[in-house]
Scaffold this motif. Structure first.
Motif, PDB file in Angstrom:
ATOM      1  N   LEU A  80       3.645 -10.465  14.366  1.00 54.54           N
ATOM      2  CA  LEU A  80       3.305 -11.846  14.707  1.00 54.54           C
ATOM      3  C   LEU A  80       2.897 -12.618  13.465  1.00 54.54           C
ATOM      4  O   LEU A  80       3.319 -13.770  13.268  1.00 54.54           O
ATOM      5  CB  LEU A  80       2.179 -11.878  15.735  1.00 54.54           C
ATOM      6  N   VAL A  81       2.102 -12.004  12.610  1.00 54.99           N
ATOM      7  CA  VAL A  81       1.663 -12.674  11.388  1.00 54.99           C
ATOM      8  C   VAL A  81       2.859 -12.958  10.481  1.00 54.99           C
ATOM      9  O   VAL A  81       2.999 -14.051   9.924  1.00 54.99           O
ATOM     10  CB  VAL A  81       0.609 -11.840  10.655  1.00 54.99           C
ATOM     11  N   VAL A  82       3.751 -11.974  10.324  1.00 55.73           N
ATOM     12  CA  VAL A  82       4.953 -12.160   9.498  1.00 55.73           C
ATOM     13  C   VAL A  82       5.814 -13.286  10.060  1.00 55.73           C
ATOM     14  O   VAL A  82       6.300 -14.151   9.315  1.00 55.73           O
ATOM     15  CB  VAL A  82       5.759 -10.851   9.415  1.00 55.73           C
ATOM     16  N   ALA A  83       6.009 -13.305  11.386  1.00 52.95           N
ATOM     17  CA  ALA A  83       6.841 -14.329  12.022  1.00 52.95           C
ATOM     18  C   ALA A  83       6.267 -15.723  11.779  1.00 52.95           C
ATOM     19  O   ALA A  83       7.006 -16.658  11.441  1.00 52.95           O
ATOM     20  CB  ALA A  83       6.965 -14.051  13.511  1.00 52.95           C
ATOM     21  N   ARG A 125       0.834  -1.206   0.000  1.00 54.57           N
ATOM     22  CA  ARG A 125       0.000   0.000   0.000  1.00 54.57           C
ATOM     23  C   ARG A 125       0.866   1.252   0.000  1.00 54.57           C
ATOM     24  O   ARG A 125       0.601   2.217  -0.720  1.00 54.57           O
ATOM     25  CB  ARG A 125      -0.925  -0.008   1.212  1.00 54.57           C
ATOM     26  N   ALA A 126       1.916   1.249   0.811  1.00 53.55           N
ATOM     27  CA  ALA A 126       2.803   2.407   0.898  1.00 53.55           C
ATOM     28  C   ALA A 126       3.937   2.345  -0.114  1.00 53.55           C
ATOM     29  O   ALA A 126       4.693   3.310  -0.263  1.00 53.55           O
ATOM     30  CB  ALA A 126       3.376   2.514   2.314  1.00 53.55           C
ATOM     31  N   ASP A 127       4.075   1.188  -0.794  1.00 55.53           N
ATOM     32  CA  ASP A 127       5.135   0.984  -1.775  1.00 55.53           C
ATOM     33  C   ASP A 127       6.514   1.240  -1.171  1.00 55.53           C
ATOM     34  O   ASP A 127       7.314   2.017  -1.693  1.00 55.53           O
ATOM     35  CB  ASP A 127       4.914   1.887  -2.995  1.00 55.53           C
ATOM     36  N   GLN A 128       6.780   0.560  -0.033  1.00 54.30           N
ATOM     37  CA  GLN A 128       8.067   0.717   0.632  1.00 54.30           C
ATOM     38  C   GLN A 128       8.365  -0.520   1.483  1.00 54.30           C
ATOM     39  O   GLN A 128       7.452  -1.284   1.810  1.00 54.30           O
ATOM     40  CB  GLN A 128       8.061   1.959   1.519  1.00 54.30           C
ATOM     41  N   PRO A 129       9.633  -0.740   1.844  1.00 55.75           N
ATOM     42  CA  PRO A 129       9.973  -1.880   2.709  1.00 55.75           C
ATOM     43  C   PRO A 129       9.273  -1.764   4.057  1.00 55.75           C
ATOM     44  O   PRO A 129       9.076  -0.663   4.579  1.00 55.75           O
ATOM     45  CB  PRO A 129      11.484  -1.775   2.852  1.00 55.75           C
ATOM     46  N   PHE A 130       8.896  -2.914   4.628  1.00 53.96           N
ATOM     47  CA  PHE A 130       8.230  -2.936   5.926  1.00 53.96           C
ATOM     48  C   PHE A 130       9.156  -3.495   7.008  1.00 53.96           C
ATOM     49  O   PHE A 130       9.340  -2.885   8.049  1.00 53.96           O
ATOM     50  CB  PHE A 130       6.953  -3.781   5.845  1.00 53.96           C
ATOM     51  N   CYS A 131       9.739  -4.664   6.765  1.00 49.43           N
ATOM     52  CA  CYS A 131      10.667  -5.246   7.722  1.00 49.43           C
ATOM     53  C   CYS A 131      11.522  -6.293   7.013  1.00 49.43           C
ATOM     54  O   CYS A 131      11.321  -6.579   5.823  1.00 49.43           O
ATOM     55  CB  CYS A 131       9.939  -5.869   8.921  1.00 49.43           C
ATOM     56  N   HIS A 132      12.477  -6.864   7.737  1.00 47.15           N
ATOM     57  CA  HIS A 132      13.372  -7.874   7.188  1.00 47.15           C
ATOM     58  C   HIS A 132      13.495  -9.023   8.178  1.00 47.15           C
ATOM     59  O   HIS A 132      13.520  -8.799   9.398  1.00 47.15           O
ATOM     60  CB  HIS A 132      14.750  -7.275   6.907  1.00 47.15           C
ATOM     61  N   VAL A 133      13.562 -10.235   7.665  1.00 52.97           N
ATOM     62  CA  VAL A 133      13.735 -11.425   8.495  1.00 52.97           C
ATOM     63  C   VAL A 133      15.085 -12.039   8.140  1.00 52.97           C
ATOM     64  O   VAL A 133      15.353 -12.329   6.971  1.00 52.97           O
ATOM     65  CB  VAL A 133      12.608 -12.445   8.261  1.00 52.97           C
TER      66      VAL A 133
END
Length: 218
Positions: A196-199, A58-66
């Motif tokens: 939590l969902v990403v993890a 939606r924001a067209d940008q990185p959110f996080c990294h694992v």
């Protein structure tokens, strides 16, 4: 009409959440009134084989990294979730002695928030997410806070809370495609803990990665 059909085939419409069963979120919550759509991309070149980049579409940008562990040794098999600013918000620690694949989920400060484990007996592959605030010990586990079911190999599964409400979905194909890179989409309900969902999605990804590769080769 197409939205309704997509919701029906994908496990139902996502339900906004008013509170989190695990207390404080691991990281940011989806604080908008709309479903948040993230894209998870596994890095093609990785020293650990467990590195993912997560984008906010939606924001067209990185959110996080694992980031995975460099060495797969006892006590070293971990995945860490970092926000774009470098803050560590969660750690997934694989348990070496467990009946089924199990990951302890820790906050960035090291506090254990809960764990995700594959069900021993189920008609289909199922993962349960438990939280520390719910109590329980040893074999006497509390009821799961969330249940994740679906087709894990093809990245089509739904995360539901204890009320049976869909709070997140993972899908490889959907009515709207983002073809800039090889990825799968993660849709998160308003009020839900995005980290939590990403993890959970990344933990499941690792468990089914080899099976997924074999199916693609066939």
């Amino acid at each position: 009409m197409f939205t309704d059909i997509g919701n029906m085939l994908g496990g139902g419409k996502l339900t906004p959440q008013d509170e989190l069963v695990h207390g404080e979120p691991l990281g940011p919550i989806n604080d908008s009134d709309e479903v948040l759509t993230l894209a998870i991309q596994e890095r093609a070149i990785s020293f650990t084989g467990e590195d993912f980049d997560v984008y906010d579409l939606r924001a067209d940008q990185p959110f996080c990294h694992v980031k995975g562990a460099m060495l797969h040794l006892p006590g070293k098999d971990k995945m860490r979730v970092f926000m774009e600013n470098g803050d560590k918000v969660a750690v997934l620690d694989r348990k070496l002695i467990a009946m089924t694949p199990t990951y302890d989920i820790h906050r960035g400060n090291g506090e254990k928030m809960g764990w995700i484990e594959k069900e021993v007996v189920a008609l289909t592959d199922t993962f349960d997410v438990y939280t520390e605030p719910a109590g329980g010990f040893g074999m006497f586990k509390p009821p799961p806070a969330y249940r994740i079911e679906g087709d894990f190999v093809d990245r089509q599964f739904v995360m539901k809370n204890s009320k049976g409400e869909a709070v997140a979905k993972v899908t490889k194909d959907s009515w709207i495609q983002f073809d800039a890179f090889n990825h799968y989409q993660l849709q998160i309900a308003p009020g839900m803990d995005t980290t939590l969902v990403v993890a959970c999605a990344c933990a499941i990804d690792e468990e089914f990665d080899e099976e997924h590769k074999k199916k693609k080769e066939e």
